[in-house]
Design an enzyme around this catalytic site. Structure first.
Site, PDB file in Angstrom:
ATOM      1  N   ASP A   8       0.851  -1.189   0.000  1.00 51.80           N
ATOM      2  CA  ASP A   8       0.000   0.000   0.000  1.00 51.80           C
ATOM      3  C   ASP A   8       0.885   1.236   0.000  1.00 51.80           C
ATOM      4  OD1 ASP A   8      -2.765   1.129   0.205  1.00 51.80           O
ATOM      5  OD2 ASP A   8      -1.921   2.036   2.000  1.00 51.80           O
ATOM      6  N   GLU A  10       0.830   5.742   0.516  1.00 55.13           N
ATOM      7  CA  GLU A  10       0.171   7.004   0.801  1.00 55.13           C
ATOM      8  C   GLU A  10       0.856   8.069  -0.039  1.00 55.13           C
ATOM      9  OE1 GLU A  10      -2.518   7.198   2.452  1.00 55.13           O
ATOM     10  OE2 GLU A  10      -2.498   5.283   3.520  1.00 55.13           O
ATOM     11  N   GLU A  56      -6.637  17.647   1.663  1.00 50.92           N
ATOM     12  CA  GLU A  56      -7.543  16.494   1.679  1.00 50.92           C
ATOM     13  C   GLU A  56      -6.778  15.209   1.952  1.00 50.92           C
ATOM     14  OE1 GLU A  56     -10.873  14.270  -1.164  1.00 50.92           O
ATOM     15  OE2 GLU A  56      -9.854  16.085  -1.874  1.00 50.92           O
ATOM     16  N   HIS A 156      -5.501   6.368   7.961  1.00 49.46           N
ATOM     17  CA  HIS A 156      -4.813   5.533   6.990  1.00 49.46           C
ATOM     18  C   HIS A 156      -3.308   5.601   7.203  1.00 49.46           C
ATOM     19  CE1 HIS A 156      -8.131   4.464   4.213  1.00 49.46           C
ATOM     20  NE2 HIS A 156      -8.686   5.533   4.772  1.00 49.46           N
ATOM     21  N   ASP A 161      -2.366  -0.491   6.583  1.00 45.38           N
ATOM     22  CA  ASP A 161      -3.311  -0.945   5.560  1.00 45.38           C
ATOM     23  C   ASP A 161      -2.791  -2.185   4.838  1.00 45.38           C
ATOM     24  OD1 ASP A 161      -5.021   1.044   6.233  1.00 45.38           O
ATOM     25  OD2 ASP A 161      -4.804   2.223   4.419  1.00 45.38           O
TER      26      ASP A 161
END
Length: 309
Positions: A8, A10, A56, A156, A161
């Site tokens: 995963d 980010e 965001e 997150h 994750d």
């Protein structure tokens, strides 16, 4: 011996068309699975993106550019990442998103290889749709359906994750009796995935603003509940803890509603001063202002009003 790696990322955000655009990776998490067993070997890399992080995106993972300045650049960790994933089958939830970012980073280094040249890729969203038609296949819902605990997931994080995805994959492909997977049937049918003894997932901190909003909400609820009596005094509060206890304020028979609300507001503010630090109170003020602005924008749009200047 089959080697899988749940992966995963980010990022600083993404462009409007869903592509990386000029956004960059800020965290990579990888978890190794061999012969359907978590080996305990993982990889977590924080990266300086060399650019600001969209607000965001920051709200999702809790990181800002200031948090990451001084961390390695992608070019510094590329050999380590490639060595970890080469030849493996990558398990990625919404693989197009993560691989597009990885491929962009590889391209910026002048590499001719792409993610699919380095490893095979399985999109676990596609797999979940096939195995569990009719169910929402976001990671949180799959955790709920398959009995994988994610209660510690307050925001997150790539490694967290990836860890959850590894467990979801093993549970999802573990030979349940059937795939009528409501939460109830998942609990009652077939062997459930059990986290290996001694294996602990990283505990993610709660963002300051989220904690402040939570305390503010709990305080508002506690303030209206007659909790217990101490002598002639009735206390408001709750079982959440003694820190929420306060004198229960009742409206006087001759008291104006506005005056009563002012007393409640003053008590509420006094309690916030005890429960939150100055920085948490400032974060609460900013969060409430953002919520009010968002609500105003929604109301103007629904009612067809011109936004207030």
């Amino acid at each position: 011996m089959k080697r899988l790696v749940a992966l995963d990322t980010e990022t600083t955000g993404r462009s409007n068309d869903g592509t990386p655009g000029d956004h960059r990776i800020i965290e990579i998490g990888c978890v190794e699975i061999i012969d359907r067993k978590l080996t305990g070997r993982d990889l977590q890399l924080y990266l300086d993106p060399e650019r600001p992080i969209d607000e965001e995106a920051s709200r999702v993972h809790g990181m800002t550019w200031d948090d990451l300045k001084g961390k390695p650049r992608f070019r510094d960790i590329a050999p380590q990442l490639i060595d970890f994933i080469r030849g493996a089958e990558l398990l990625i939830h919404n693989a197009k998103f993560d691989t597009s970012f990885l491929d962009m980073e590889f391209a910026l280094l002048g590499m001719h290889e792409r993610t699919t040249d380095i490893a095979t890729v399985t999109d676990t969203i596609d797999l979940a749709i096939k195995l569990m038609p009719g169910h929402q296949v976001n990671l949180d819902n799959l955790c709920n359906i398959l009995g994988v605990s994610n209660k510690h997931r307050t925001k997150h994080g790539a490694l967290l994750d990836a860890q959850l995805l590894a467990e979801v994959y093993l549970a999802m492909t573990g030979g349940q009796k059937g795939f009528d997977l409501t939460i109830e049937s998942a609990v009652s049918e077939g062997p459930q995935w059990q986290r290996p003894q001694g294996l602990k997932l990283p505990v993610m901190g709660v963002e300051r603003a989220r904690h402040a909003v939570h305390v503010n909400t709990m305080l508002s609820l506690a303030q209206g509940v007659k909790f217990k009596s101490e002598g002639d005094t009735t206390l408001a509060g709750s079982n959440w803890g003694p820190e929420y206890e306060m004198p229960f304020l009742e409206k006087g028979k001759e008291e104006d509603k506005k005056d009563y609300k002012k007393r409640l507001a003053a008590q509420h503010q006094e309690m916030l001063g005890h429960l939150l630090s100055a920085s948490e109170q400032e974060a609460l003020t900013q969060a409430m202002a953002a919520d009010a602005a968002a609500y105003q924008e929604w109301e103007d749009r629904v009612l067809g009003r011109a936004p207030k200047a």
